[in-house]
Scaffold this motif. Structure first.
Motif, PDB file in Angstrom:
ATOM      1  N   VAL A   8      34.444  36.145  35.753  1.00  0.00           N
ATOM      2  CA  VAL A   8      34.113  37.142  36.781  1.00  0.00           C
ATOM      3  C   VAL A   8      34.751  38.461  36.377  1.00  0.00           C
ATOM      4  O   VAL A   8      35.979  38.550  36.227  1.00  0.00           O
ATOM      5  CB  VAL A   8      34.643  36.736  38.173  1.00  0.00           C
ATOM      6  N   GLU A  36      30.376  43.492  38.150  1.00  0.00           N
ATOM      7  CA  GLU A  36      29.866  44.316  39.247  1.00  0.00           C
ATOM      8  C   GLU A  36      29.348  45.677  38.776  1.00  0.00           C
ATOM      9  O   GLU A  36      28.407  46.233  39.355  1.00  0.00           O
ATOM     10  CB  GLU A  36      30.990  44.523  40.265  1.00  0.00           C
ATOM     11  N   GLU A  37      29.982  46.227  37.749  1.00  0.00           N
ATOM     12  CA  GLU A  37      29.551  47.559  37.298  1.00  0.00           C
ATOM     13  C   GLU A  37      28.189  47.449  36.615  1.00  0.00           C
ATOM     14  O   GLU A  37      27.928  46.497  35.887  1.00  0.00           O
ATOM     15  CB  GLU A  37      30.585  48.151  36.339  1.00  0.00           C
ATOM     16  N   ARG A  80      27.792  41.233  41.940  1.00  0.00           N
ATOM     17  CA  ARG A  80      29.143  40.955  42.444  1.00  0.00           C
ATOM     18  C   ARG A  80      29.323  39.473  42.768  1.00  0.00           C
ATOM     19  O   ARG A  80      28.487  38.883  43.459  1.00  0.00           O
ATOM     20  CB  ARG A  80      29.356  41.811  43.700  1.00  0.00           C
ATOM     21  N   ALA A  81      30.416  38.878  42.312  1.00  0.00           N
ATOM     22  CA  ALA A  81      30.738  37.503  42.704  1.00  0.00           C
ATOM     23  C   ALA A  81      31.362  37.566  44.089  1.00  0.00           C
ATOM     24  O   ALA A  81      32.261  38.369  44.335  1.00  0.00           O
ATOM     25  CB  ALA A  81      31.709  36.892  41.707  1.00  0.00           C
ATOM     26  N   SER A 110      41.557  45.953  38.690  1.00  0.00           N
ATOM     27  CA  SER A 110      42.196  46.585  39.856  1.00  0.00           C
ATOM     28  C   SER A 110      41.258  47.621  40.458  1.00  0.00           C
ATOM     29  O   SER A 110      40.276  48.008  39.845  1.00  0.00           O
ATOM     30  CB  SER A 110      43.458  47.341  39.439  1.00  0.00           C
ATOM     31  N   ARG A 129      38.608  55.588  38.397  1.00  0.00           N
ATOM     32  CA  ARG A 129      38.769  54.225  37.907  1.00  0.00           C
ATOM     33  C   ARG A 129      37.623  53.793  36.996  1.00  0.00           C
ATOM     34  O   ARG A 129      37.814  53.124  36.011  1.00  0.00           O
ATOM     35  CB  ARG A 129      38.872  53.249  39.090  1.00  0.00           C
ATOM     36  N   LEU A 246      38.698  37.672  46.066  1.00  0.00           N
ATOM     37  CA  LEU A 246      37.929  36.467  45.725  1.00  0.00           C
ATOM     38  C   LEU A 246      38.863  35.247  45.615  1.00  0.00           C
ATOM     39  O   LEU A 246      38.577  34.175  46.156  1.00  0.00           O
ATOM     40  CB  LEU A 246      37.246  36.728  44.377  1.00  0.00           C
ATOM     41  N   VAL A 288      46.269  47.845  28.763  1.00  0.00           N
ATOM     42  CA  VAL A 288      45.317  47.028  28.008  1.00  0.00           C
ATOM     43  C   VAL A 288      46.001  45.976  27.121  1.00  0.00           C
ATOM     44  O   VAL A 288      45.537  44.840  27.033  1.00  0.00           O
ATOM     45  CB  VAL A 288      44.458  47.942  27.106  1.00  0.00           C
TER      46      VAL A 288
HETATM   47  C1  LIG Z   1      41.065  56.580  33.261  1.00  0.00           C
HETATM   48  C2  LIG Z   1      41.900  55.438  32.773  1.00  0.00           C
HETATM   49  C3  LIG Z   1      42.688  55.601  31.642  1.00  0.00           C
HETATM   50  C4  LIG Z   1      43.477  54.541  31.183  1.00  0.00           C
HETATM   51  N1  LIG Z   1      44.230  54.727  30.059  1.00  0.00           N
HETATM   52  C5  LIG Z   1      44.956  53.692  29.582  1.00  0.00           C
HETATM   53  C6  LIG Z   1      45.708  53.848  28.371  1.00  0.00           C
HETATM   54  O1  LIG Z   1      45.743  54.923  27.778  1.00  0.00           O
HETATM   55  N2  LIG Z   1      46.388  52.765  27.905  1.00  0.00           N
HETATM   56  C7  LIG Z   1      46.363  51.545  28.547  1.00  0.00           C
HETATM   57  O2  LIG Z   1      46.973  50.580  28.065  1.00  0.00           O
HETATM   58  N3  LIG Z   1      45.653  51.384  29.694  1.00  0.00           N
HETATM   59  C8  LIG Z   1      44.960  52.410  30.223  1.00  0.00           C
HETATM   60  N4  LIG Z   1      44.236  52.246  31.371  1.00  0.00           N
HETATM   61  C9  LIG Z   1      44.256  50.919  32.049  1.00  0.00           C
HETATM   62  C10 LIG Z   1      43.235  49.977  31.406  1.00  0.00           C
HETATM   63  O3  LIG Z   1      41.966  50.546  31.428  1.00  0.00           O
HETATM   64  C11 LIG Z   1      43.254  48.641  32.138  1.00  0.00           C
HETATM   65  O4  LIG Z   1      44.540  48.077  31.970  1.00  0.00           O
HETATM   66  C12 LIG Z   1      42.201  47.651  31.613  1.00  0.00           C
HETATM   67  O5  LIG Z   1      40.906  48.174  31.768  1.00  0.00           O
HETATM   68  C13 LIG Z   1      42.334  46.330  32.374  1.00  0.00           C
HETATM   69  O6  LIG Z   1      41.294  45.468  32.014  1.00  0.00           O
HETATM   70  P1  LIG Z   1      40.709  44.397  33.058  1.00  0.00           P
HETATM   71  O7  LIG Z   1      39.589  43.739  32.355  1.00  0.00           O
HETATM   72  O8  LIG Z   1      41.823  43.595  33.602  1.00  0.00           O
HETATM   73  O9  LIG Z   1      40.150  45.278  34.258  1.00  0.00           O
HETATM   74  P2  LIG Z   1      38.897  46.245  34.281  1.00  0.00           P
HETATM   75  O10 LIG Z   1      38.702  46.883  32.949  1.00  0.00           O
HETATM   76  O11 LIG Z   1      39.099  47.116  35.465  1.00  0.00           O
HETATM   77  O12 LIG Z   1      37.660  45.301  34.528  1.00  0.00           O
HETATM   78  C14 LIG Z   1      37.491  44.579  35.725  1.00  0.00           C
HETATM   79  C15 LIG Z   1      36.010  44.500  36.021  1.00  0.00           C
HETATM   80  O13 LIG Z   1      35.784  43.493  37.014  1.00  0.00           O
HETATM   81  C16 LIG Z   1      34.771  43.939  37.887  1.00  0.00           C
HETATM   82  N5  LIG Z   1      34.854  43.182  39.141  1.00  0.00           N
HETATM   83  C17 LIG Z   1      35.828  43.239  40.085  1.00  0.00           C
HETATM   84  N6  LIG Z   1      35.551  42.388  41.104  1.00  0.00           N
HETATM   85  C18 LIG Z   1      34.381  41.786  40.785  1.00  0.00           C
HETATM   86  C19 LIG Z   1      33.574  40.812  41.445  1.00  0.00           C
HETATM   87  N7  LIG Z   1      33.926  40.260  42.608  1.00  0.00           N
HETATM   88  N8  LIG Z   1      32.422  40.415  40.828  1.00  0.00           N
HETATM   89  C20 LIG Z   1      32.053  40.934  39.648  1.00  0.00           C
HETATM   90  N9  LIG Z   1      32.774  41.865  38.990  1.00  0.00           N
HETATM   91  C21 LIG Z   1      33.917  42.278  39.548  1.00  0.00           C
HETATM   92  C22 LIG Z   1      35.073  45.420  38.033  1.00  0.00           C
HETATM   93  O14 LIG Z   1      33.943  46.121  38.531  1.00  0.00           O
HETATM   94  C23 LIG Z   1      35.428  45.791  36.599  1.00  0.00           C
HETATM   95  O15 LIG Z   1      34.295  46.161  35.864  1.00  0.00           O
HETATM   96  C24 LIG Z   1      43.465  53.289  31.873  1.00  0.00           C
HETATM   97  C25 LIG Z   1      42.675  53.135  33.013  1.00  0.00           C
HETATM   98  C26 LIG Z   1      41.908  54.195  33.478  1.00  0.00           C
HETATM   99  C27 LIG Z   1      41.073  54.017  34.728  1.00  0.00           C
END
Ligand SMILES: Cc1cc2nc3c(=O)[nH]c(=O)nc-3n(C[C@H](O)[C@H](O)[C@H](O)COP(=O)(O)OP(=O)(O)OC[C@H]3O[C@@H](n4cnc5c(N)ncnc54)[C@H](O)[C@@H]3O)c2cc1C
Length: 405
Positions: A8, A36-37, A80-81, A110, A129, A246, A288
């Motif tokens: 998810v 979701e995106e 969306r889940a 987040s 975000r 969720l 990341v």
């Molecule tokens: C502008 C910006 C700059 C950043 N710069 C840095 C940096 O320089 N260095 C660094 O280390 N980190 C940086 N970060 C943080 C980094 O982007 C995050 O740590 C990383 O994207 C986390 O990955 P993730 O897969 O856990 O979450 P995400 O990349 O947020 O992915 C989660 C996805 O799950 C989807 N989702 C949520 N709920 C549901 C649901 N119920 N059903 C279906 N889909 C769902 C969301 O829509 C999203 O697409 C930055 C973040 C932002 C916003």
């Protein structure tokens, strides 16, 4: 037959997990990703470059559509889940569709926090975000009217930089007495502030946002100490909250994030979580690199190999508003540690190394971060540094040469 594994979230952690899974357990799982995106997984970190006009939005995709197709991954995005039925091993998706799983991975990331102040729901209040936010912020940039960015951490600085670069007058508000206080000590934060101000961004510290003024849309921001800043729009970049709804509704253990063990397994067997939505040993990471380390461990675990996640040494190594910044480990130092500092404000550089018990335990660099990864390696490996102590400040090549001489 392949076991159904459903992920998810189609963000950075999910994309890396699939990448690792196809390397470690090809054919073992039939993988489906529900996101979701309404677009393919992209590099969220590069949204700052998209906002600053340095990268095109379509260039930040992590993998092309063909990559997912060739690996047999079922991708459902813009979807969306909504519910996990733990007992029946089913995930419900928008529109009453259900998908069965034998393993489920939550990678829901987040959401940006909106401050709970009067006026926070006015038209003209934005967050930073996802790529939809960036599209909206780009329309603000075109108007070149004054914008207030709330939050002097990484995200706020990036939002302010992108808008200022496009010619928008920007005021950056930060609650604390220095920028990026979780990554920088006071001198480093002061230098960063002056470098950011040189880019035309006005920085207000100790700035507690009390309310947002406006009849139907934003007209200004009032601070708790009475300061009033005129603005046509406000961007909240004052923190994130892990997406845990969720998991919570399914009865999984949730604190700030979805609680996971060293195998990234939640309180429900066969259901895992990683990335920003997960909480491991009390820590929710907002970067990341830890998400990628978790993806590597989880893929190994799912392939039946031995793997455990011990937690990550967090390092920040990035360009903030066009300024290189690195911070890692215990950069403030504690009793018994010593700090070596080098500061050249005119050149815009600052370096601080913290040493304890003969080992490098923390570092902060602003301006020149060429040796950042070497310092990070010394911190992570806990290598003794007595032999290079007097030269390590001047970088790897000098320190290693001096040791060899
Ligand atoms: C502008 C910006 C700059 C950043 N710069 C840095 C940096 O320089 N260095 C660094 O280390 N980190 C940086 N970060 C943080 C980094 O982007 C995050 O740590 C990383 O994207 C986390 O990955 P993730 O897969 O856990 O979450 P995400 O990349 O947020 O992915 C989660 C996805 O799950 C989807 N989702 C949520 N709920 C549901 C649901 N119920 N059903 C279906 N889909 C769902 C969301 O829509 C999203 O697409 C930055 C973040 C932002 C916003």
């Amino acid at each position: 037959m392949s076991e159904p594994l459903v992920i998810v979230g189609n963000g950075m952690a999910a994309a890396r997990l699939v990448d690792e899974l196809v390397k470690t357990s090809l054919g073992r799982y039939a993988i489906a990703v529900i996101g979701e995106e309404p677009r393919l997984a992209y590099n969220r970190v590069l949204l700052s470059s998209v906002l600053a006009g340095e990268t095109a939005s379509h260039d930040i995709e992590l993998k092309p559509a063909g990559w997912w197709r060739d690996r047999g991954v079922t991708l459902k995005y813009g979807c969306r889940a909504t519910e996990i039925d733990v007992g029946r091993r089913e995930l419900k998706i928008d529109g009453d569709e259900s998908i069965e799983f034998s393993r489920l991975v939550l990678a829901t990331g987040s959401s940006a926090l909106r401050l709970n102040v009067p006026g926070a729901d006015l038209a003209g209040v934005h967050t930073f975000r996802d790529s939809r936010d960036v599209d909206l912020l780009l329309t603000l940039a075109v108007r070149k009217k004054p914008v207030v960015v709330v939050g002097g951490g990484l995200l706020g600085l990036e939002a302010a930089y992108g808008l200022a670069k496009a010619g928008t007058p920007v005021t950056l508000l930060h609650l604390m007495d220095r920028l990026m206080e979780r990554q920088l000590d006071a001198p480093a934060a002061e230098l960063l502030k002056s470098l950011v101000e040189r880019k035309g961004i006005k920085v207000e510290l100790n700035a507690n946002t009390a309310r947002i003024h406006g009849a139907t849309r934003v007209e200004g921001v009032q601070l708790a100490d009475g300061r009033l800043i005129t603005a046509d729009a406000v961007v909240f970049a004052a923190g994130i909250r892990p997406n845990t709804a969720l998991a919570k509704e399914a009865g999984l253990t949730v604190n700030r994030g979805v609680v996971v063990d060293d195998h990234l397994q939640t309180s429900a067997p066969g259901i895992f979580a990683l990335g920003e939505c997960a909480e491991h040993r009390g820590v929710c990471y907002g970067l990341v690199e830890p998400a990628y380390e978790q993806a590597r461990v989880l893929a190994r675990h799912l392939s039946g190999r031995d793997a455990a996640y011990p937690g990550s040494v967090v390092a920040t190594n990035l360009k903030v508003s066009g300024v290189s910044v690195f911070s890692a480990g215990d950069f403030l130092g504690t009793d018994g540690s010593e700090a070596i500092m080098l500061s050249d404000i005119r050149r815009g550089t600052y370096k601080k190394l913290v040493i304890a018990e003969g080992r490098l335990v923390g570092a902060v660099l602003v301006g020149d971060t060429a040796d950042a990864l070497w310092y990070l390696d010394l911190i992570r490996e806990r290598k003794p540094v007595a032999a290079i102590r007097s030269d390590m400040m001047f970088g790897r090549s000098l320190a290693v040469e001096a040791k060899a001489a």
